[in-house]
Design a protein around this motif. Sequence first.
Motif, short mmCIF file in Angstrom:
data_model
loop_
_atom_site.label_atom_id
_atom_site.label_comp_id
_atom_site.label_asym_id
_atom_site.label_seq_id
_atom_site.Cartn_x
_atom_site.Cartn_y
_atom_site.Cartn_z
N LEU A 26 90.03 25.63 81.42
CA LEU A 26 89.86 25.48 79.97
C LEU A 26 88.43 25.06 79.60
O LEU A 26 88.01 25.24 78.46
CB LEU A 26 90.87 24.47 79.43
CG LEU A 26 92.33 24.91 79.44
CD1 LEU A 26 93.23 23.80 78.90
CD2 LEU A 26 92.52 26.18 78.61
N LYS A 29 86.90 28.50 78.95
CA LYS A 29 87.34 29.23 77.76
C LYS A 29 88.74 28.76 77.36
O LYS A 29 89.50 28.23 78.18
CB LYS A 29 87.37 30.73 78.03
CG LYS A 29 88.35 31.14 79.12
CD LYS A 29 88.34 32.65 79.34
CE LYS A 29 89.31 33.04 80.46
NZ LYS A 29 89.33 34.51 80.67
N ALA A 30 89.06 28.93 76.09
CA ALA A 30 90.41 28.62 75.61
C ALA A 30 91.38 29.69 76.10
O ALA A 30 91.02 30.87 76.21
CB ALA A 30 90.43 28.54 74.09
N ILE A 60 94.30 17.85 76.58
CA ILE A 60 94.20 19.17 75.97
C ILE A 60 95.00 19.17 74.68
O ILE A 60 95.82 18.27 74.42
CB ILE A 60 94.72 20.28 76.91
CG1 ILE A 60 96.22 20.12 77.18
CG2 ILE A 60 93.92 20.29 78.22
CD1 ILE A 60 96.81 21.29 77.98
N ARG A 62 96.74 22.23 71.52
CA ARG A 62 97.05 23.64 71.22
C ARG A 62 96.74 23.90 69.76
O ARG A 62 97.09 23.11 68.88
CB ARG A 62 98.53 23.90 71.51
CG ARG A 62 99.01 25.33 71.29
CD ARG A 62 100.45 25.45 71.77
NE ARG A 62 100.98 26.79 71.57
CZ ARG A 62 101.60 27.20 70.47
NH1 ARG A 62 101.77 26.36 69.44
NH2 ARG A 62 102.08 28.43 70.38
N ASP A 63 96.06 25.05 69.48
CA ASP A 63 95.75 25.37 68.09
C ASP A 63 96.86 26.23 67.50
O ASP A 63 97.84 26.60 68.19
CB ASP A 63 94.39 26.05 67.98
CG ASP A 63 94.31 27.39 68.70
OD1 ASP A 63 95.36 28.02 68.91
OD2 ASP A 63 93.18 27.81 69.06
N TYR A 67 96.32 28.91 71.39
CA TYR A 67 95.31 28.71 72.42
C TYR A 67 95.20 27.22 72.76
O TYR A 67 95.22 26.36 71.87
CB TYR A 67 93.94 29.21 71.95
CG TYR A 67 93.79 30.71 72.00
CD1 TYR A 67 93.38 31.34 73.17
CD2 TYR A 67 94.06 31.49 70.87
CE1 TYR A 67 93.24 32.72 73.21
CE2 TYR A 67 93.93 32.86 70.90
CZ TYR A 67 93.51 33.48 72.09
OH TYR A 67 93.38 34.84 72.13
N TYR A 68 95.07 26.94 74.05
CA TYR A 68 94.87 25.57 74.51
C TYR A 68 93.36 25.31 74.71
O TYR A 68 92.64 26.17 75.24
CB TYR A 68 95.62 25.32 75.82
CG TYR A 68 97.12 25.24 75.63
CD1 TYR A 68 97.72 24.02 75.34
CD2 TYR A 68 97.91 26.38 75.74
CE1 TYR A 68 99.10 23.94 75.15
CE2 TYR A 68 99.28 26.31 75.55
CZ TYR A 68 99.87 25.09 75.26
OH TYR A 68 101.22 25.01 75.06
N HIS A 69 92.93 24.12 74.29
CA HIS A 69 91.52 23.70 74.40
C HIS A 69 91.46 22.32 75.03
O HIS A 69 92.40 21.53 74.92
CB HIS A 69 90.86 23.61 73.01
CG HIS A 69 90.93 24.86 72.20
ND1 HIS A 69 89.91 25.76 72.13
CD2 HIS A 69 91.94 25.35 71.40
CE1 HIS A 69 90.26 26.76 71.32
NE2 HIS A 69 91.49 26.53 70.87
#
Length: 720
Positions: A26, A29-30, A60, A62-63, A67-69
């Motif tokens: 991560l 990248k997401a 982390i 989640r949006d 997507y996880y960031h």
Amino acid sequence: MSTSRGFHDLLFEVSNEFRYGILVSLRKKAMRITDITREMGLTTPEARRHVSRLGEVGLIQRDIEGYYHLTPYGETSLLLFQEFEFLSSHSEYFKTHNPSGIPTGFVKKIGELGESIKIANAMDFFRYTENLFKESKEYIWLIVDQFPLNALSNIIEAIERGVKFKIIEPKDRVFSPDIDSMTSEETQALGRARHTPLIEQRMLDEVDAFLFLSEGRCVLAFPTSDGQFDYKGFTATDNSSLTWCMDLFHYYWDQGDQRTPTAPGMQVKRGRVTERGEFLGQIMVVGRENPDFDAQAVQDAVDNYDEVILRGTFNFGSSMVEISKSVVVRGEGREGDIPSTTIYKKGWAFPSREWDYLFLVAGEDVDVTIENLHFTDFNCSCIGGRRGNSLNIRNNRITIPTGYGRGITYGAFGDIVLGIWVQAAHSFRGGVVIDGNFIDFAPGPIWGGHVSRGGLEEDPEYRPDLFKHEYYIGYGIAINSVSGVVRIENNTVRNVNARGIATEGHLASADVTIKHNTVISDVYGSYPFSSPEAGAGILAQSVMSSPGPGFNVEIEDNTIKLDKLNHSGIVILGPATDRKGADKLRGGIIRNNHIQLKDGYEGIHVRKCDDFEVADNKISGEAYYGIRISGRKRSGELDLRALNNVVESNDMDHLLIKNPNKYSNAHANGRIFAGSPGESVTAHVWIGKFSKNNTVKVKTSDTVIDEGEENTIIHEEDGE
């Protein structure tokens, strides 16, 4: 307690290799859950369980698009964990090697070495360092436990490429090696490496890491548990590792003390100009008055720096420094009118059959300035110029005890010695400036400058045996074959016996100006060549042996005082060759010069030249002739007669015209002396027979010999 629990929770969650791997992925990248499943080789339920646990501890998030960031907490934690990752991946190394001696801040950032490669043995370590030496083009910085003698040849090769070194050594281990056990080549290399300005050296109480660093590679080793170095460590070429090593070096460099090295002798070797075409700004080189070091140190400096400041006293031995790039070479300080920095040469072979210098400028399109230096001894020439764009030689002092026992042997011409000599083959299109220099070839009897031949030096018939080196030809300033503007101004030249200032062979674009100079020779100079043209204060000639187009020359406001037998004040000559392409000097000016001769030959002589203005000069003392205009018969297509020259308003009231004597009568042939064999004639003005349309205005008290065609002689009353 809560802080401790959060720390343990963090360690627990990242201790799982899959969860730690998800964090690392991560960071790049997401990703959605399907991407994580594919990336990590997990089932979907396994992937969801891992991201859920990472989310619970805040690493982390989640949006809305799935997507996880990494959270800021996750990014920071992962950044710190890379230090542990680096240590753990090389745990076997760090079980026996200790990095804790370096500052704590660097240990905390040791993960920046994460892309480095482990070096497992000494052979690989030396192979990587050797490659570093060979690949570097800009700099090499070292932290070592002692000077790297095993790398001497690589260091010298790097220096010759223009590579700059910085070396840190421990104080308690800085010691000279056993010189007796080294080869002569090794002692030469060590001497150069220890003294060249391309190597800066500092000392620490102890070193806590072993580091080789260039612009493209680092090689690093930490000490073993007992404080020794076994040449095992890491190498890297990535920016992160190079930056970490550079910062570490800067830290220790700032803590170090300047080192003043000692070393055995060496021979001067030219370095090559750095391939990248870039040079550092300013460097100071301190003279040691040691021929084993001084010339090489200056050579390395001029090869690699834009400005070289010299301090102290330099003994170049039998070596010279060749300048092949643009540079300013300047001495530091002056005491009154004398530069504080002194340079001299010793130990040359005599007689010499090769040109020799202290400084030689010979580089294509280079701009060079040499200023504020005191040169006290040299062989053939002090400063020479062969090639370049522009050359400025200013405010130097050039002195030698005597002209004898030095110079290049020219057989029938004797031994030639020159203070400043430019023989440029039509180079220096940007011009040559010789300004404010002081030159003396015989400072006085205390230095042995007065060489007596039992009165022979006062005998006009005496001819020294040139093949036995009884005479030398001394030139103060000789500037020849330049394509750009030439300015010779504000110089003082003393006790040279051939030419104080001489110039010839320039292109038409040269435009030569000789102004505000003082040329003096007294009894402490060497005896003259003892011919009617034994020597001249200032001489200009269109060409000698090679064809040349002629050039403009202006000689104004100079003072010439020659207490030497049969010397001339100012001599202007046309071509010495009649080869095709040779031409005369035309349209020049000889104005407002003060010439004083003692037992001299002539004040001013213009020969084979046209359209010169000779005006407002003051000629005093004793001479056979005050002013001469002469030529010779036509040679091929070139008319070598003296044409259309103007002589006016010259003061010869205090010039005593010598009566004909045994010597002048013996040489009366219409060229050396006017008259016929056995009956010479002397006068204030002599216009030779190969002359036409010249105009001479003199006082009624001035005598004139006119042997030419259609010349105009005007006698004016005193005061008109």
